[in-house]
Design an enzyme around this catalytic site. Structure first.
Site, short mmCIF file in Angstrom:
data_model
loop_
_atom_site.label_atom_id
_atom_site.label_comp_id
_atom_site.label_asym_id
_atom_site.label_seq_id
_atom_site.Cartn_x
_atom_site.Cartn_y
_atom_site.Cartn_z
N CYS A 1 -3.95 -33.63 73.08
CA CYS A 1 -5.25 -33.82 72.44
C CYS A 1 -4.95 -34.57 71.14
CB CYS A 1 -5.92 -32.48 72.21
SG CYS A 1 -5.16 -31.56 70.89
N ARG B 1 0.91 -31.34 72.62
CA ARG B 1 0.58 -30.01 73.17
C ARG B 1 1.31 -29.77 74.50
NH1 ARG B 1 -4.38 -28.57 70.72
NH2 ARG B 1 -3.88 -26.42 71.22
N ARG C 1 -17.66 -26.97 70.23
CA ARG C 1 -16.65 -26.30 71.06
C ARG C 1 -16.27 -24.96 70.45
NH1 ARG C 1 -11.51 -29.56 72.62
NH2 ARG C 1 -11.15 -27.43 73.28
N ASP D 1 -5.34 -23.49 61.83
CA ASP D 1 -6.77 -23.75 62.09
C ASP D 1 -7.61 -23.65 60.83
OD1 ASP D 1 -6.80 -22.07 65.34
OD2 ASP D 1 -5.98 -23.98 64.65
N LYS E 1 -13.30 -17.22 69.57
CA LYS E 1 -12.99 -18.19 70.66
C LYS E 1 -11.58 -17.93 71.17
CE LYS E 1 -11.66 -22.57 69.63
NZ LYS E 1 -10.43 -23.03 70.27
N ASN E 2 -10.62 -17.79 70.26
CA ASN E 2 -9.22 -17.74 70.68
C ASN E 2 -8.76 -16.38 71.16
OD1 ASN E 2 -9.19 -20.43 70.18
ND2 ASN E 2 -7.99 -20.32 68.30
C1 EPZ Z 1 -3.41 -21.88 70.01
O1 EPZ Z 1 -3.06 -23.12 70.60
C2 EPZ Z 1 -4.85 -22.02 69.55
N1 EPZ Z 1 -5.72 -22.27 70.71
C3 EPZ Z 1 -4.97 -23.18 68.55
O2 EPZ Z 1 -6.32 -23.22 68.10
C4 EPZ Z 1 -4.07 -22.86 67.37
O3 EPZ Z 1 -4.12 -23.94 66.45
C5 EPZ Z 1 -2.62 -22.67 67.86
O4 EPZ Z 1 -2.59 -21.61 68.86
C6 EPZ Z 1 -1.67 -22.28 66.76
O5 EPZ Z 1 -2.10 -21.12 66.14
C7 EPZ Z 1 -6.14 -21.21 71.43
O6 EPZ Z 1 -5.79 -20.07 71.16
C8 EPZ Z 1 -7.04 -21.51 72.59
P1 EPZ Z 1 0.91 -22.97 70.33
P2 EPZ Z 1 -1.69 -23.22 71.47
O7 EPZ Z 1 1.39 -22.86 71.73
O8 EPZ Z 1 -1.46 -21.95 72.18
C9 EPZ Z 1 4.34 -26.25 70.51
C10 EPZ Z 1 -8.37 -24.21 67.59
O9 EPZ Z 1 -8.70 -25.03 66.73
N2 EPZ Z 1 4.48 -25.87 71.92
O10 EPZ Z 1 1.07 -21.79 69.41
O11 EPZ Z 1 -1.74 -24.48 72.24
C11 EPZ Z 1 2.99 -26.94 70.24
O12 EPZ Z 1 3.09 -28.32 70.50
C12 EPZ Z 1 -7.10 -24.40 68.38
O13 EPZ Z 1 -9.01 -23.16 67.86
C13 EPZ Z 1 5.54 -26.41 72.65
O14 EPZ Z 1 6.34 -27.19 72.14
O15 EPZ Z 1 -0.63 -23.39 70.29
C14 EPZ Z 1 2.76 -26.66 68.77
O16 EPZ Z 1 3.48 -27.61 68.00
C15 EPZ Z 1 -6.39 -25.70 68.02
N3 EPZ Z 1 5.67 -26.05 73.96
C16 EPZ Z 1 3.40 -25.28 68.57
O17 EPZ Z 1 4.27 -25.06 69.70
C17 EPZ Z 1 4.81 -25.18 74.58
O18 EPZ Z 1 5.01 -24.88 75.78
C18 EPZ Z 1 2.39 -24.15 68.52
O19 EPZ Z 1 1.57 -24.26 69.67
C19 EPZ Z 1 3.74 -24.64 73.82
C20 EPZ Z 1 3.59 -24.99 72.50
#
Ligand code: EPZ
Length: 417
Positions: free
Chosen positions: A116, A121, A397, A305, A22-23
Site C-alpha cells: 500500500c 507490507r 476506512r 498510527d 478497527k484493528n
Molecule cells: C497493523 O498492520 C495495523 N493494521 C496497522 O494499522 C499498524 O500501523 C501496524 O499493525 C503497526 O502497528 C491492522 O491491525 C489491520 P506489522 P500490520 O505486521 O499487521 C513488517 C492503520 O492505520 N513486516 O506490525 O500489517 C512491515 O512491513 C493500519 O490502522 C514484515 O517485514 O503491521 C512493517 O514494516 C496501518 N513481514 C513492520 O513489519 C511481515 O510478514 C510492522 O508491520 C509482516 C510485517
C-alpha cells in the site's frame, strides 16, 4: 468523488464518544472462521474496512445478520477456503483469514495483499511462521496457496521481527494445532490482547507467559459466544490531538487511559492539560506548545498510527521537533500536503524535521492513506479559512462519522458530493 470542506479555525469543545476498534475488529472477525456455528459480535465500528471484511467472510460462506448494535455470524454452512483478489486488494487485513482457514480446513487460497502507499507490507513472517506449524505454501499468480496435509502441529516459534498481523495470524492458527505452540517476540498491541480475550472466551487456551511470549494449547473447536469489541485507541488519540491543536477542551469517552499511556505522556510534554478517569480522558489545549524529538515503536511505544496526527501538533510548537518513523518505510505522505499549507517540514529517510512556529494556511488537499488523511483534517481545523480534502474514502476506512463527531464539538465541517 466525495470531499470534506473544513472552515477553520475554531476551538473544539465538548464530548466525543469513541467507536469500536478497527484493528481489534479485523482479527476477531477473521477468527470467527474457527467457529462451526454462531458468534455474536458487538461494538464493531461502522467503517469501510469492517464492511469489506464482512463481505469477505460472506464470500467464504458465513451467513451474517447485521443488527443495529451487533452482528450475528452463522458458520453452519461455512465451507469455502478461497479469498479472492478483488476483495483482499481493498483491505490488507484480509490476510488474517489465512490462519483460521488453515486451522479449520487445513487448506486455503488467499490473495496476497500486496503493498500500500505506506510500504511494501510483506507477509513473509506470516508464511515462514505458518510453515513451522506444518503448512506447505506457494505463491502462484498473486495467491498464497497453502495446505497442512498432516494438520497444524504445535511447536516453538520466535518471530524475527515484531509484527502485529503475523502475531495475530499465528495465534489464531495455533488454537487448533495439535499440542502446544509457543510464540516468542510477539507484538502486544491492546488489539492483540482483545483477540486473545475473544479466543479464550470462545474456549481456546491462549496464555501470556512473559511480556512478548504466548503459549497456545490446541483445542478441537470453539463455542458459540457473544463478544464486545474494545474501543479504538487510535481514534481516541486522534481526537485528543484535535483538542490540543485547536486549544479547545474535549472529553473523550469509552477509552481506558492505560492503553494510550505513551501518547498521553507525549501530549503532556508538548503542553496539553490531560485529566484521566476510569473510562475517559479530558484534554485541554494550551497556547504554548513545546517541540519534541519522538520516534514510533511497537506497543507500548508511540503508535505509528498516531505519527501523522502528532506531527500536525508539533508544527504549531514554538521550537523545532523531529519524528523518526521506525515501523513503515514510507509513512510521511502527509508531509507534502501539510507543506502545501505552509508547514515547511523536511524529511530524510525515516526522519522528519519540523521547524515549528507554523500558522497553517487553508488549501485544497489530497488524502493518501488513512492516518495521513486525518492529519489533513486536523491541520484544516486550525487553518483560518476554507480547506477542501479530496479522496476521503481513505478516511472512511477507519473513522466512523468523523464529520458528525467533529461538528458536534464545534468544527465547521461538511461532506460534499
Ligand atoms: C497493523 O498492520 C495495523 N493494521 C496497522 O494499522 C499498524 O500501523 C501496524 O499493525 C503497526 O502497528 C491492522 O491491525 C489491520 P506489522 P500490520 O505486521 O499487521 C513488517 C492503520 O492505520 N513486516 O506490525 O500489517 C512491515 O512491513 C493500519 O490502522 C514484515 O517485514 O503491521 C512493517 O514494516 C496501518 N513481514 C513492520 O513489519 C511481515 O510478514 C510492522 O508491520 C509482516 C510485517
Amino acid at each position: 468523488m466525495q470531499r470534506l470542506e473544513v472552515l477553520g479555525a475554531n476551538k473544539l469543545k465538548g464530548q466525543i464518544n469513541i467507536s469500536g476498534s478497527k484493528n481489534a475488529s479485523l482479527p476477531i472477525l477473521a477468527a470467527t472462521l474457527l467457529s462451526k456455528n454462531k458468534i455474536t459480535l458487538k461494538n464493531l465500528p461502522k467503517i469501510k474496512d469492517i464492511e469489506t471484511m464482512i463481505t469477505l467472510l460472506e464470500s467464504l460462506g458465513s451467513k451474517i445478520k447485521k443488527k443495529r448494535d451487533k452482528i450475528i455470524i452463522d458458520n453452519t454452512n461455512q465451507k469455502k477456503t478461497f479469498a479472492s483478489y478483488n476483495l483482499v486488494k481493498t483491505m490488507r487485513g484480509s490476510i488474517l483469514v489465512l490462519g483460521p482457514l488453515l486451522a479449520k480446513f487445513k487448506k486455503a487460497k488467499v490473495s496476497s495483499p500486496g503493498g500500500c502507499v505506506i510500504g511494501v507490507r510483506p507477509i513473509d513472517i506470516h508464511l515462514k511462521s505458518l510453515s513451522k506449524l506444518g503448512v506447505k505454501y506457494k505463491i502462484d499468480q498473486g495467491y498464497v496457496i497453502a495446505t497442512a496435509p498432516k494438520g497444524l502441529i504445535g511447536t516453538k516459534i520466535r518471530f524475527p521481527k515484531i509484527s502485529v498481523g503475523a502475531t495475530e495470524n499465528l495465534i489464531i492458527a495455533a488454537c487448533f494445532a495439535k499440542g502446544t505452540t509457543t510464540l516468542k517476540n510477539c507484538a502486544i498491541e491492546p488489539e492483540i490482547l482483545d483477540l486473545v480475550n475473544f479466543l479464550n472466551k470462545a474456549g481456546c487456551n491462549v496464555k501470556w507467559t512473559s511480556k512478548r511470549t504466548v503459549k497456545i494449547i490446541g483445542v478441537a473447536s470453539i463455542k458459540n459466544i457473544n463478544y464486545q469489541i474494545m474501543f479504538d485507541r487510535i481514534e481516541a488519540g486522534t481526537y485528543m490531538v484535535a483538542a490540543a491543536l485547536t486549544e479547545g477542551s474535549l472529553k473523550i469517552t469509552n477509552i481506558k487511559p492505560d492503553i494510550i499511556q505513551t501518547e498521553i505522556k507525549i501530549l503532556r510534554k508538548i503542553g496539553a492539560k490531560i485529566k484521566i478517569s476510569k473510562n475517559d480522558i479530558k484534554v485541554t489545549g494550551r497556547k504554548k506548545i513545546k517541540g519534541l524529538n519522538i520516534k514510533t515503536a511497537p506497543y507500548p511505544g508511540l503508535a505509528t498510527d498516531m505519527q501523522a496526527q502528532i506531527m500536525v501538533l508539533l508544527c504549531k510548537a514554538n521550537n523545532k521537533s523531529t519524528i523518526k518513523e521506525n515501523i513503515f518505510e514510507n509513512r510521511f505522505l502527509h508531509v507534502a500536503e501539510l507543506n502545501r499549507m505552509g508547514a515547511q517540514i523536511s524529511t530524510k529517510g525515516n526522519m522528519a524535521y519540523i521547524p515549528g512556529n507554523i500558522k497553517f494556511a487553508p488549501a485544497e488537499l489530497m488524502a493518501t492513506d488513512l492516518r495521513a488523511s486525518v492529519s489533513l483534517v486536523l491541520a484544516a481545523l486550525t487553518a483560518k479559512g476554507k480547506s477542501v480534502i479530496n479522496r476521503i474514502y481513505h478516511l472512511d476506512r477507519g473513522y466512523e462519522n468523523i464529520e458528525k463527531k467533529l461538528k458536534k464539538v464545534g468544527a465547521k465541517i461538511r461532506r460534499v458530493n
